[in-house]
Design a protein around this motif. Structure first.
Motif, mmCIF file in Angstrom:
data_model
loop_
_atom_site.group_PDB
_atom_site.id
_atom_site.type_symbol
_atom_site.label_atom_id
_atom_site.label_comp_id
_atom_site.label_asym_id
_atom_site.label_seq_id
_atom_site.Cartn_x
_atom_site.Cartn_y
_atom_site.Cartn_z
ATOM 1 N N ALA A 31 -23.505 15.471 -3.123
ATOM 2 C CA ALA A 31 -22.267 15.904 -2.525
ATOM 3 C C ALA A 31 -22.086 17.373 -3.301
ATOM 4 O O ALA A 31 -20.808 17.519 -3.823
ATOM 5 C CB ALA A 31 -21.208 15.012 -2.730
ATOM 6 N N GLY A 32 -23.191 18.044 -3.437
ATOM 7 C CA GLY A 32 -22.918 19.570 -4.093
ATOM 8 C C GLY A 32 -23.046 19.577 -5.660
ATOM 9 O O GLY A 32 -22.986 20.629 -5.830
ATOM 10 N N ARG A 33 -23.394 18.465 -6.193
ATOM 11 C CA ARG A 33 -23.437 18.636 -7.574
ATOM 12 C C ARG A 33 -24.708 17.440 -7.937
ATOM 13 O O ARG A 33 -24.979 16.638 -7.643
ATOM 14 C CB ARG A 33 -22.194 17.999 -8.571
ATOM 15 N N CYS A 113 -21.572 6.265 -9.111
ATOM 16 C CA CYS A 113 -20.443 5.626 -8.447
ATOM 17 C C CYS A 113 -19.694 4.496 -9.319
ATOM 18 O O CYS A 113 -18.923 3.872 -8.556
ATOM 19 C CB CYS A 113 -21.219 5.199 -7.024
ATOM 20 N N VAL A 114 -20.013 4.535 -10.359
ATOM 21 C CA VAL A 114 -19.159 3.419 -11.127
ATOM 22 C C VAL A 114 -17.764 3.722 -11.121
ATOM 23 O O VAL A 114 -17.506 5.010 -11.290
ATOM 24 C CB VAL A 114 -19.755 3.442 -12.863
ATOM 25 N N GLY A 115 -17.014 2.768 -10.986
ATOM 26 C CA GLY A 115 -15.405 3.041 -10.650
ATOM 27 C C GLY A 115 -14.730 2.729 -12.027
ATOM 28 O O GLY A 115 -15.372 2.348 -13.014
ATOM 29 N N MET A 116 -13.790 3.633 -11.903
ATOM 30 C CA MET A 116 -12.696 3.808 -13.525
ATOM 31 C C MET A 116 -12.227 2.091 -13.685
ATOM 32 O O MET A 116 -12.228 1.901 -14.696
ATOM 33 C CB MET A 116 -11.653 4.751 -13.078
ATOM 34 N N LEU A 222 -26.238 6.927 0.704
ATOM 35 C CA LEU A 222 -25.575 5.664 0.521
ATOM 36 C C LEU A 222 -24.304 6.191 -0.842
ATOM 37 O O LEU A 222 -23.137 5.869 -0.784
ATOM 38 C CB LEU A 222 -26.053 4.551 0.009
ATOM 39 N N ALA A 223 -24.879 6.819 -1.772
ATOM 40 C CA ALA A 223 -24.120 7.243 -2.823
ATOM 41 C C ALA A 223 -23.078 8.139 -2.311
ATOM 42 O O ALA A 223 -21.935 8.198 -2.849
ATOM 43 C CB ALA A 223 -24.926 7.805 -3.919
ATOM 44 N N GLU A 224 -23.279 9.128 -1.556
ATOM 45 C CA GLU A 224 -22.536 10.060 -1.204
ATOM 46 C C GLU A 224 -21.256 9.511 -0.286
ATOM 47 O O GLU A 224 -20.080 9.675 -0.383
ATOM 48 C CB GLU A 224 -23.048 11.154 -0.313
ATOM 49 N N GLY A 231 -12.845 8.874 -2.977
ATOM 50 C CA GLY A 231 -12.167 10.084 -3.169
ATOM 51 C C GLY A 231 -12.627 10.842 -4.418
ATOM 52 O O GLY A 231 -11.972 11.665 -5.044
ATOM 53 N N GLY A 232 -14.080 10.770 -4.470
ATOM 54 C CA GLY A 232 -14.659 11.395 -5.779
ATOM 55 C C GLY A 232 -15.616 12.544 -5.681
ATOM 56 O O GLY A 232 -16.681 12.746 -6.477
#
Length: 235
Positions: A31-33, A113-116, A222-224, A231-232
């Motif tokens: 996603a660009g990074r 993709c680990v969540g906060m 899938l990660a994207e 929203g990340g």
């Protein structure tokens, strides 16, 4: 005496041969990074995390070109041939810097993709118990093969968990456990297994199935999708 700090530890000296591309998987665009930049962003956004230490191959010339910057400290140390060698390298560096009372939050560089919420849950619960890991219960039917591509038997999934990262342990306790496991010639697949080998009982902290590890090309898409749903994907 100052409070123990938590350091994000990323063993990232591998080349990711299963991806089949010219770049190690941690540097592939997501996603660009680059993947590793997104992973660091997640970990360093957590207020409890003081900074990060990344273990990289001495031949890695992608990190400097990446130019990653953050308001929190981010350090590079030489990685090793195996994941456990890279983690040991970071733990040795932290001990030399006076971090003997600190904690290592060891995370795969290719789990962006680990969540906060799961990160906060891990730190809140594992720090009190001197160590733990994110994981989730096995939901699928498991089969053991017979070595010839056929089913030998169905494995009882009761009580089985998928181990994830991050895994949180005191720096010196993990350093000692990895050293003893190495001396004993044990195969260490994650940091919790090293702690188990010396009698530890790491706490299983419920994680999320969306905390995927990027190992194959299809995992990037899938990660994207997961990042978009979270929203990340902002720069």
């Amino acid at each position: 005496m100052s409070e123990p700090r938590i350091w994000a530890v990323l063993p990232a000296a591998g080349v990711g041969r299963r991806m089949g591309g010219p770049l190690p998987k941690q540097y592939l665009p997501l996603a660009g990074r680059p993947v590793i930049a997104r992973t660091l962003d997640r970990l360093l956004a957590l207020p409890a995390v003081h900074g990060a230490v990344v273990a990289l191959s001495p031949e890695d010339n992608h990190w400097d070109a990446l130019g990653y910057r953050h308001r929190k400290p981010v350090h590079r140390v030489p990685g090793g041939a195996e994941r456990s060698d890279s983690v040991q390298s970071v733990l040795h560096w932290l001990a030399e810097q006076g971090g003997t009372r600190d904690y290592a939050l060891v995370h795969d560089a290719v789990r962006p993709c680990v969540g906060m919420a799961e990160l906060e849950r891990l730190i809140d619960r594992a720090r009190d118990e001197r160590g733990g890991l994110l994981a989730f219960p096995v939901r699928d039917t498991l089969k053991r093969d017979d070595g010839d591509g056929h089913v030998a038997r169905t494995v009882d999934r009761e009580g089985l968990w998928h181990a994830l990262t991050p895994q949180l342990f005191p720096v010196m306790a993990l350093r000692e456990a990895l050293a003893k496991a190495g001396e004993a010639g044990l195969t260490i697949t994650d940091d919790a297994s090293a702690m188990e080998a010396v009698g530890g009982r790491p706490r299983l902290i419920p994680g999320e199935a969306t905390n995927i590890k990027i190992t194959r090309p299809a995992d990037l898409a899938l990660a994207e999708a997961i990042l978009v749903a979270q929203g990340g994907t902002g720069a």
